[in-house]
Design a protein around this motif. Sequence first.
Motif, PDB file in Angstrom:
ATOM      1  N   GLY A 368      -0.237  -1.109   0.612  1.00 59.81           N
ATOM      2  CA  GLY A 368       0.408  -1.711   0.782  1.00 59.81           C
ATOM      3  C   GLY A 368      -0.008  -1.656  -1.337  1.00 59.81           C
ATOM      4  N   LEU A 369       0.933  -2.454  -1.686  1.00 61.82           N
ATOM      5  CA  LEU A 369       0.758  -2.240  -3.057  1.00 61.82           C
ATOM      6  C   LEU A 369      -0.674  -3.614  -3.663  1.00 61.82           C
ATOM      7  CD1 LEU A 369       3.989  -4.364  -4.910  1.00 61.82           C
ATOM      8  CD2 LEU A 369       3.155  -1.981  -5.205  1.00 61.82           C
ATOM      9  N   ILE A 370      -2.129  -2.783  -4.447  1.00 63.84           N
ATOM     10  CA  ILE A 370      -3.213  -3.502  -4.975  1.00 63.84           C
ATOM     11  C   ILE A 370      -2.914  -5.072  -5.061  1.00 63.84           C
ATOM     12  CG2 ILE A 370      -4.607  -3.545  -6.823  1.00 63.84           C
ATOM     13  CD1 ILE A 370      -4.746  -1.275  -4.337  1.00 63.84           C
ATOM     14  N   LYS A 371      -1.580  -5.588  -6.032  1.00 61.99           N
ATOM     15  CA  LYS A 371      -1.555  -6.456  -6.255  1.00 61.99           C
ATOM     16  C   LYS A 371      -1.675  -7.894  -5.366  1.00 61.99           C
ATOM     17  CE  LYS A 371       3.327  -7.109  -6.802  1.00 61.99           C
ATOM     18  NZ  LYS A 371       4.685  -7.465  -8.069  1.00 61.99           N
ATOM     19  N   ASN A 372      -0.912  -7.319  -3.733  1.00 61.05           N
ATOM     20  CA  ASN A 372      -1.136  -8.274  -2.355  1.00 61.05           C
ATOM     21  C   ASN A 372      -2.025  -7.454  -1.993  1.00 61.05           C
ATOM     22  OD1 ASN A 372       1.715  -8.996  -3.016  1.00 61.05           O
ATOM     23  ND2 ASN A 372       2.329  -7.238  -2.501  1.00 61.05           N
ATOM     24  N   LYS A 373      -3.472  -6.720  -2.177  1.00 59.11           N
ATOM     25  CA  LYS A 373      -3.843  -6.691  -1.274  1.00 59.11           C
ATOM     26  C   LYS A 373      -5.430  -7.965  -0.172  1.00 59.11           C
ATOM     27  CE  LYS A 373      -8.682  -3.643  -0.839  1.00 59.11           C
ATOM     28  NZ  LYS A 373      -9.382  -3.199  -1.696  1.00 59.11           N
ATOM     29  N   ARG A 374      -5.464  -8.766  -0.843  1.00 62.90           N
ATOM     30  CA  ARG A 374      -6.339  -9.982  -0.817  1.00 62.90           C
ATOM     31  C   ARG A 374      -5.363 -10.309   0.349  1.00 62.90           C
ATOM     32  NH1 ARG A 374     -11.046 -10.930  -3.002  1.00 62.90           N
ATOM     33  NH2 ARG A 374     -11.334  -9.638  -5.212  1.00 62.90           N
ATOM     34  N   GLY A 375      -4.111 -11.067  -0.229  1.00 60.52           N
ATOM     35  CA  GLY A 375      -3.319 -11.782   0.685  1.00 60.52           C
ATOM     36  C   GLY A 375      -2.975 -11.268   2.046  1.00 60.52           C
ATOM     37  N   MET A 376      -2.732 -10.017   2.428  1.00 60.11           N
ATOM     38  CA  MET A 376      -2.365  -8.983   3.802  1.00 60.11           C
ATOM     39  C   MET A 376      -3.402  -8.882   4.060  1.00 60.11           C
ATOM     40  SD  MET A 376       0.276  -7.370   2.954  1.00 60.11           S
ATOM     41  CE  MET A 376       0.679  -6.889   4.655  1.00 60.11           C
ATOM     42  N   TRP A 400      -9.493   5.539  -3.842  1.00 63.37           N
ATOM     43  CA  TRP A 400      -9.524   5.352  -5.280  1.00 63.37           C
ATOM     44  C   TRP A 400      -8.809   4.784  -5.869  1.00 63.37           C
ATOM     45  CZ3 TRP A 400     -14.397   7.411  -5.817  1.00 63.37           C
ATOM     46  CH2 TRP A 400     -15.098   8.590  -4.995  1.00 63.37           C
ATOM     47  N   ARG A 401      -7.512   4.893  -5.460  1.00 61.18           N
ATOM     48  CA  ARG A 401      -6.495   3.638  -5.708  1.00 61.18           C
ATOM     49  C   ARG A 401      -6.689   2.541  -5.722  1.00 61.18           C
ATOM     50  NH1 ARG A 401      -1.761   1.070  -3.779  1.00 61.18           N
ATOM     51  NH2 ARG A 401      -2.704   1.519  -1.994  1.00 61.18           N
ATOM     52  N   LYS A 402      -6.881   1.847  -7.911  1.00 62.11           N
ATOM     53  CA  LYS A 402      -7.591   0.912  -8.155  1.00 62.11           C
ATOM     54  C   LYS A 402      -6.245   0.556  -8.454  1.00 62.11           C
ATOM     55  CE  LYS A 402     -11.709   1.400  -6.922  1.00 62.11           C
ATOM     56  NZ  LYS A 402     -12.429   0.773  -6.168  1.00 62.11           N
ATOM     57  N   ARG A 403      -5.495   0.678  -8.986  1.00 57.49           N
ATOM     58  CA  ARG A 403      -4.195   0.589  -9.695  1.00 57.49           C
ATOM     59  C   ARG A 403      -2.657   0.922  -8.151  1.00 57.49           C
ATOM     60  NH1 ARG A 403      -3.787   0.430 -15.875  1.00 57.49           N
ATOM     61  NH2 ARG A 403      -2.183  -1.718 -15.553  1.00 57.49           N
ATOM     62  N   ASP A 404      -1.715   0.594  -9.023  1.00 56.83           N
ATOM     63  CA  ASP A 404       0.023   1.282  -8.304  1.00 56.83           C
ATOM     64  C   ASP A 404       0.387   2.094  -9.032  1.00 56.83           C
ATOM     65  OD1 ASP A 404      -0.882  -0.292  -5.848  1.00 56.83           O
ATOM     66  OD2 ASP A 404       0.496  -2.789  -7.075  1.00 56.83           O
ATOM     67  N   PRO A 405       0.228   3.192  -8.859  1.00 55.91           N
ATOM     68  CA  PRO A 405       0.488   4.294 -10.247  1.00 55.91           C
ATOM     69  C   PRO A 405       2.003   4.208  -9.916  1.00 55.91           C
ATOM     70  CG  PRO A 405      -0.824   4.909  -8.328  1.00 55.91           C
ATOM     71  CD  PRO A 405      -0.587   3.679  -8.257  1.00 55.91           C
ATOM     72  N   TYR A 406       2.910   4.207  -9.396  1.00 56.16           N
ATOM     73  CA  TYR A 406       4.060   4.196  -9.069  1.00 56.16           C
ATOM     74  C   TYR A 406       5.139   3.208  -9.064  1.00 56.16           C
ATOM     75  CZ  TYR A 406       3.100   8.765  -7.091  1.00 56.16           C
ATOM     76  OH  TYR A 406       2.685  10.192  -5.956  1.00 56.16           O
ATOM     77  N   TYR A 407       4.033   2.152  -9.060  1.00 58.55           N
ATOM     78  CA  TYR A 407       4.706   0.186  -9.333  1.00 58.55           C
ATOM     79  C   TYR A 407       4.057   0.114 -10.943  1.00 58.55           C
ATOM     80  CZ  TYR A 407       5.608  -4.574  -9.515  1.00 58.55           C
ATOM     81  OH  TYR A 407       5.797  -5.447  -9.228  1.00 58.55           O
ATOM     82  N   ASP A 408       2.749   0.814 -11.851  1.00 58.25           N
ATOM     83  CA  ASP A 408       2.698   0.678 -13.250  1.00 58.25           C
ATOM     84  C   ASP A 408       2.992   2.597 -13.970  1.00 58.25           C
ATOM     85  OD1 ASP A 408       1.869  -1.699 -11.871  1.00 58.25           O
ATOM     86  OD2 ASP A 408      -0.015  -1.486 -12.258  1.00 58.25           O
ATOM     87  N   ALA A 409       4.151   2.452 -13.829  1.00 58.52           N
ATOM     88  CA  ALA A 409       4.579   3.420 -14.918  1.00 58.52           C
ATOM     89  C   ALA A 409       3.699   5.003 -14.421  1.00 58.52           C
ATOM     90  CB  ALA A 409       4.724   3.191 -16.407  1.00 58.52           C
ATOM     91  N   GLY A 410       3.188   4.948 -13.763  1.00 60.10           N
ATOM     92  CA  GLY A 410       2.457   5.986 -13.260  1.00 60.10           C
ATOM     93  C   GLY A 410       1.366   6.529 -13.782  1.00 60.10           C
ATOM     94  N   ASP A 411       0.425   5.291 -13.940  1.00 59.99           N
ATOM     95  CA  ASP A 411      -0.605   5.209 -14.570  1.00 59.99           C
ATOM     96  C   ASP A 411      -1.659   5.789 -12.965  1.00 59.99           C
ATOM     97  OD1 ASP A 411      -2.810   4.761 -15.599  1.00 59.99           O
ATOM     98  OD2 ASP A 411      -2.975   3.213 -16.984  1.00 59.99           O
ATOM     99  N   LYS A 412      -2.588   6.126 -13.135  1.00 54.84           N
ATOM    100  CA  LYS A 412      -3.193   6.602 -12.176  1.00 54.84           C
ATOM    101  C   LYS A 412      -5.016   6.614 -12.540  1.00 54.84           C
ATOM    102  CE  LYS A 412      -0.443  10.209 -10.138  1.00 54.84           C
ATOM    103  NZ  LYS A 412       0.027  12.069  -8.886  1.00 54.84           N
ATOM    104  N   TRP A 413      -4.941   5.310 -13.235  1.00 57.59           N
ATOM    105  CA  TRP A 413      -6.669   5.620 -14.246  1.00 57.59           C
ATOM    106  C   TRP A 413      -7.041   4.447 -13.461  1.00 57.59           C
ATOM    107  CZ3 TRP A 413      -8.797   0.968 -16.567  1.00 57.59           C
ATOM    108  CH2 TRP A 413      -9.813   0.427 -16.760  1.00 57.59           C
ATOM    109  N   PHE A 414      -8.599   4.992 -12.589  1.00 59.84           N
ATOM    110  CA  PHE A 414      -8.850   4.233 -11.529  1.00 59.84           C
ATOM    111  C   PHE A 414      -9.158   3.155 -12.127  1.00 59.84           C
ATOM    112  CE2 PHE A 414      -9.789   8.647 -10.649  1.00 59.84           C
ATOM    113  CZ  PHE A 414      -9.097   8.248  -8.854  1.00 59.84           C
ATOM    114  N   GLY A 415     -10.202   3.000 -13.690  1.00 63.25           N
ATOM    115  CA  GLY A 415     -10.650   1.805 -13.554  1.00 63.25           C
ATOM    116  C   GLY A 415     -12.374   1.176 -13.486  1.00 63.25           C
ATOM    117  N   PRO A 416     -12.576   0.617 -14.132  1.00 59.84           N
ATOM    118  CA  PRO A 416     -13.842   0.426 -14.040  1.00 59.84           C
ATOM    119  C   PRO A 416     -13.670  -0.638 -12.652  1.00 59.84           C
ATOM    120  CG  PRO A 416     -13.709  -0.882 -16.164  1.00 59.84           C
ATOM    121  CD  PRO A 416     -11.809  -0.233 -15.758  1.00 59.84           C
ATOM    122  N   TYR A 417     -13.422  -1.491 -13.015  1.00 62.06           N
ATOM    123  CA  TYR A 417     -13.148  -2.580 -11.748  1.00 62.06           C
ATOM    124  C   TYR A 417     -12.936  -1.962  -9.646  1.00 62.06           C
ATOM    125  CZ  TYR A 417      -8.159  -2.573 -12.165  1.00 62.06           C
ATOM    126  OH  TYR A 417      -7.449  -1.643 -13.064  1.00 62.06           O
TER     127      TYR A 417
END
Length: 417
Positions: A368-376, A400-417
């Motif tokens: 699912g979406l990363i923003k709902n990960k803790r709640g789920m 490796w998924r730290k964000r939602d690529p298809y939800y955040d305009a396809g940004d697949k950056w892993f990020g430092p977190y």
Amino acid sequence: MLRISKYGLVVALTNAMARNANGFLTPTSHHHQHRQHHQSIQSKILKMSDTKEESPATPEMELSKPSTPTSAEQTLAAQILSEIDDGTRTYPPWYYEQYEEDDYGDDDLDDDPDAIDPETLGKWDPSDLETRLEYEFDPADGDPDPNVLDPKFEHLQQVELDEEGIEVGYDPIYGRSNPVDERTIINPQDSYVIDDQTRDDDLVTPTFLPGDLEIAANAEITTFRKSLKIVQTYTDPFLEMEVPRYQARWYGYPEQQRYPDKDVNENRFTDPKDATNFDEMTPYRARKTAVQMARAKNNEWLPEGKSAAFHNAKTDVYGKLGLTVGSLMKGEIDETVVENIRPALDILGSCVDLLETNGTVFRFHYHGLIKNKRGMAAWTETLIRDCGVECTGVVFETGWRKRDPYYDAGDKWFGPY
């Protein structure tokens, strides 16, 4: 007395006047009969009288509406105006006798280069854009700063303070308001007649004869008065407060249109000795060097597989220690437990995949979406407990998924977190 018709215009009798060669109107005799005939058929437009009241004995002049000018008169009028504009018009001698300005022979007195030419008033030329007023200056372009205090005068060093040591007139919101500030002049220049630098004793009658004792006494009193350094003030009628009589004028500074130029290495952590000098490189080599440096710091410029190898190096320790937490590897799954929590799995559906059941801890692959990960994860823990199975923790793995690529305009950056 004047009586004007409803048109409200006073017109000349062009039929009763004729133009000579120079364009001036002169009365002629052969137009007199035509004028009388014309006045008999036209309505009266204008009557003139020397008295305020009408008198039958006073002769009256009757003016009639002029007729339409002929084409010859229009051509002659256009020619006269054209000659006046280009300066080729000639005038009779009596014109210069009556209308030409008198020559008093004072042309030499008017040769002032700074005098204003009346013929140029109201006309703009490029020189008007080059001149500047006294407040139009820019020290950044090399102009002298008029706000700098003149060193030949002594200015106030310390502004008056109150008993608490705070500047008189200071407000924490509006700032300083005391007109007696550091630009106040203590030793103003005297009149040029008595000032030591400009006076000439030979031009005025001396007050005292040479050798008089009053000269030394007056000089001593003048020196003592100046040594007191008293600020001369007067009461301003509008401000109703004491303001200094002699003060250095404040011109202000031009409004800042852009930020000042700064060093290219400012706010950088690169040591100046290690900085790359791009100015000495050719455009091709400078671009290649910039790309190489950018690829060394940004994964968008890295070759394929470089970023994945960097992240894999961080998780290699899990494989060496035999741990599955933090990865998508599957562990031991107890089928009995799976059947017991089947209602919870049916509710979650394809949102998760069970990876491991380790006692009372459950690992899932979360889609699912990363923003709902803790709640789920918290909700899943509640669903498992509702199935009658003890649960002390739920871990959602996303790889490796730290964000939602298809939800955040396809940004697949892993990020430092």
